[in-house]
Scaffold this motif. Structure first.
Motif, PDB file in Angstrom:
ATOM      1  N   TYR A 203       0.841  -1.121   0.028  1.00 44.96           N
ATOM      2  CA  TYR A 203      -0.030   0.128   0.143  1.00 44.96           C
ATOM      3  C   TYR A 203       0.861   1.189   0.005  1.00 44.96           C
ATOM      4  N   TRP A 205       0.185   5.515   0.014  1.00 40.33           N
ATOM      5  CA  TRP A 205      -0.711   6.388  -0.234  1.00 40.33           C
ATOM      6  C   TRP A 205      -0.298   7.491  -1.301  1.00 40.33           C
ATOM      7  N   SER A 220      -1.209  10.543   4.631  1.00 43.90           N
ATOM      8  CA  SER A 220      -2.795  10.189   4.894  1.00 43.90           C
ATOM      9  C   SER A 220      -3.298  11.152   6.080  1.00 43.90           C
ATOM     10  N   ARG A 222      -3.872  10.175   8.917  1.00 43.28           N
ATOM     11  CA  ARG A 222      -2.931   9.801  10.122  1.00 43.28           C
ATOM     12  C   ARG A 222      -1.508  10.124   9.768  1.00 43.28           C
ATOM     13  N   ASP A 233      -2.709   2.831  -3.625  1.00 44.02           N
ATOM     14  CA  ASP A 233      -3.649   3.067  -2.776  1.00 44.02           C
ATOM     15  C   ASP A 233      -4.860   2.577  -3.262  1.00 44.02           C
ATOM     16  N   CYS A 234      -5.929   2.536  -2.662  1.00 46.84           N
ATOM     17  CA  CYS A 234      -7.129   1.860  -3.036  1.00 46.84           C
ATOM     18  C   CYS A 234      -7.748   2.329  -4.436  1.00 46.84           C
ATOM     19  N   HIS A 284     -14.386   7.253   1.358  1.00 48.35           N
ATOM     20  CA  HIS A 284     -13.099   7.057   1.652  1.00 48.35           C
ATOM     21  C   HIS A 284     -12.196   5.732   1.298  1.00 48.35           C
ATOM     22  N   HIS A 285     -13.128   4.857   0.655  1.00 45.55           N
ATOM     23  CA  HIS A 285     -12.410   3.747   0.290  1.00 45.55           C
ATOM     24  C   HIS A 285     -13.205   2.886  -0.891  1.00 45.55           C
ATOM     25  N   PRO A 299      -5.944  -1.832   1.301  1.00 43.73           N
ATOM     26  CA  PRO A 299      -6.797  -1.387   2.443  1.00 43.73           C
ATOM     27  C   PRO A 299      -6.088  -0.097   3.147  1.00 43.73           C
ATOM     28  N   ARG A 300      -4.960  -0.048   3.539  1.00 43.90           N
ATOM     29  CA  ARG A 300      -4.444   1.144   4.237  1.00 43.90           C
ATOM     30  C   ARG A 300      -2.991   1.046   4.406  1.00 43.90           C
ATOM     31  N   THR A 303      -0.415  -2.246   4.889  1.00 42.29           N
ATOM     32  CA  THR A 303      -0.970  -3.317   4.351  1.00 42.29           C
ATOM     33  C   THR A 303      -0.436  -3.529   3.026  1.00 42.29           C
TER      34      THR A 303
END
Length: 330
Positions: A203, A205, A220, A222, A233-234, A284-285, A299-300, A303
């Motif tokens: 993953y 971002w 991200s 966070r 990313d997704c 968001h996803h 996922p995030r 991962t």
């Protein structure tokens, strides 16, 4: 109405009920004659009214700009301080923001003010760069992104990669034909197989594009950065998977939702895109549905691209099908 069994397999009761209700809601949001792209119902009339302020602005172009800027999120804030659904910088809002709904306030977070303000500002910019050679609409968009001075300095869209991609993305989305065709089962299979081949990819971002995995950006929500990680990313994963199938998707999950066709209960099939969030403006996803209650997704941070059950997140919002559209290139 209930959700398709193909969707609800493997879902918890709450998520299954949410799919049934929310997919029905998405399918009941028809596109009006003035717009050939999907927008959240609560902003449709605002965009249609404001999108006729001057010849250089159309409802589709305004909707595409809002998709690109914020994914229709009125609470969006950028790392550099841009605010609201149209991403006004505070100084620009102070000069160009208007009281669109006549309530006596100019609120950058209120779409009823920000959407007509964005159209008015675009028209002001169009007038400012009207004597610059080249496509007037492209010059206007470039000025919205990089400033009128840069457009005048370079005699058109400036040689900034970000600005060039910005103009290209909005123009393609705005000029899409209303007669687009949903992804075929063959295209869906290609997208799924492409995504399967990326399982195990890290993953990142902001990572991933139509050419495959790439280094991402910072940061991200966070604070995680993808700048040193090659991966997806997704939405980068779904963009890449469908690019291999011959369908161009916008970059973010919210933009992909707006540019796709809602799927009604009982019609969900492998290859459809599964979106998570509490509203169309706060998605968001995104994952790629593969059947049996599973999807392939990134996922995030921390991962890798993998198979995930649809109930791995509790806020499953809607299912859509990518649309192949005829677009005018700039």
């Amino acid at each position: 109405m209930r959700a398709s069994a193909a969707v609800t397999v493997g879902l918890g009761a709450t998520a299954a009920v949410a799919v049934a209700a929310l997919v029905t809601t998405a399918g009941d949001n028809p596109v009006g004659a003035a717009l050939s792209m999907a927008v959240p119902a609560e902003y449709k009339k605002l965009i249609e009214d404001a999108g006729n302020t001057c010849p250089e602005v159309s409802p589709n172009l305004l909707a595409a700009l809002l998709t690109q800027e914020s994914g229709f999120n009125p609470d969006a804030k950028s790392p550099v301080g841009a605010q609201g659904i149209a991403q006004f910088m505070p100084s620009t809002w102070e000069t160009h923001g208007i009281d669109g709904n006549g309530d006596g306030k100019r609120d950058v977070s209120d779409p009823a003010d920000a959407i007509p303000s964005a159209s008015k500002y675009l028209c002001t910019i169009a007038e400012d760069v009207k004597d610059v050679p080249g496509n007037k609409q492209n010059n206007m968009l470039a000025a919205y992104n990089a400033g009128s001075g840069a457009v005048r300095k370079y005699g058109g869209v400036p040689p900034y990669k970000e600005t060039q991609n910005y103009v290209r993305s909005i123009s393609a989305l705005a000029n899409q034909s209303s007669g687009g065709k949903s992804a075929t089962t063959k295209q869906a299979a290609t997208a799924i197989n492409t995504a399967k081949a990326m399982i195990g990819m890290p993953y990142s971002w902001g990572g991933g594009n139509a050419d495959g995995p790439s280094k991402g950006t910072c940061c991200s929500p966070r604070g995680r950065s993808g700048a040193s990680i090659t991966g997806f990313d997704c939405s980068g994963l779904s963009l890449y998977a469908y690019a291999k199938a011959g369908i161009n998707l916008p970059r973010t999950a919210a933009q992909q939702y707006a540019a796709s066709e809602p799927v009604k209960p009982g019609k969900v099939r492998p290859g459809d895109l599964v979106f998570y969030g509490d509203s169309a403006t706060n998605i968001h996803h995104v994952g790629i549905y593969v059947g049996g209650g599973w999807m392939i997704d990134a996922p995030r941070p921390g991962t890798k691209v993998r198979y995930s059950p649809l109930d791995s997140m509790t806020d499953l919002y809607a299912v859509t099908r990518p649309v192949s559209r005829n677009s005018k290139e700039i």
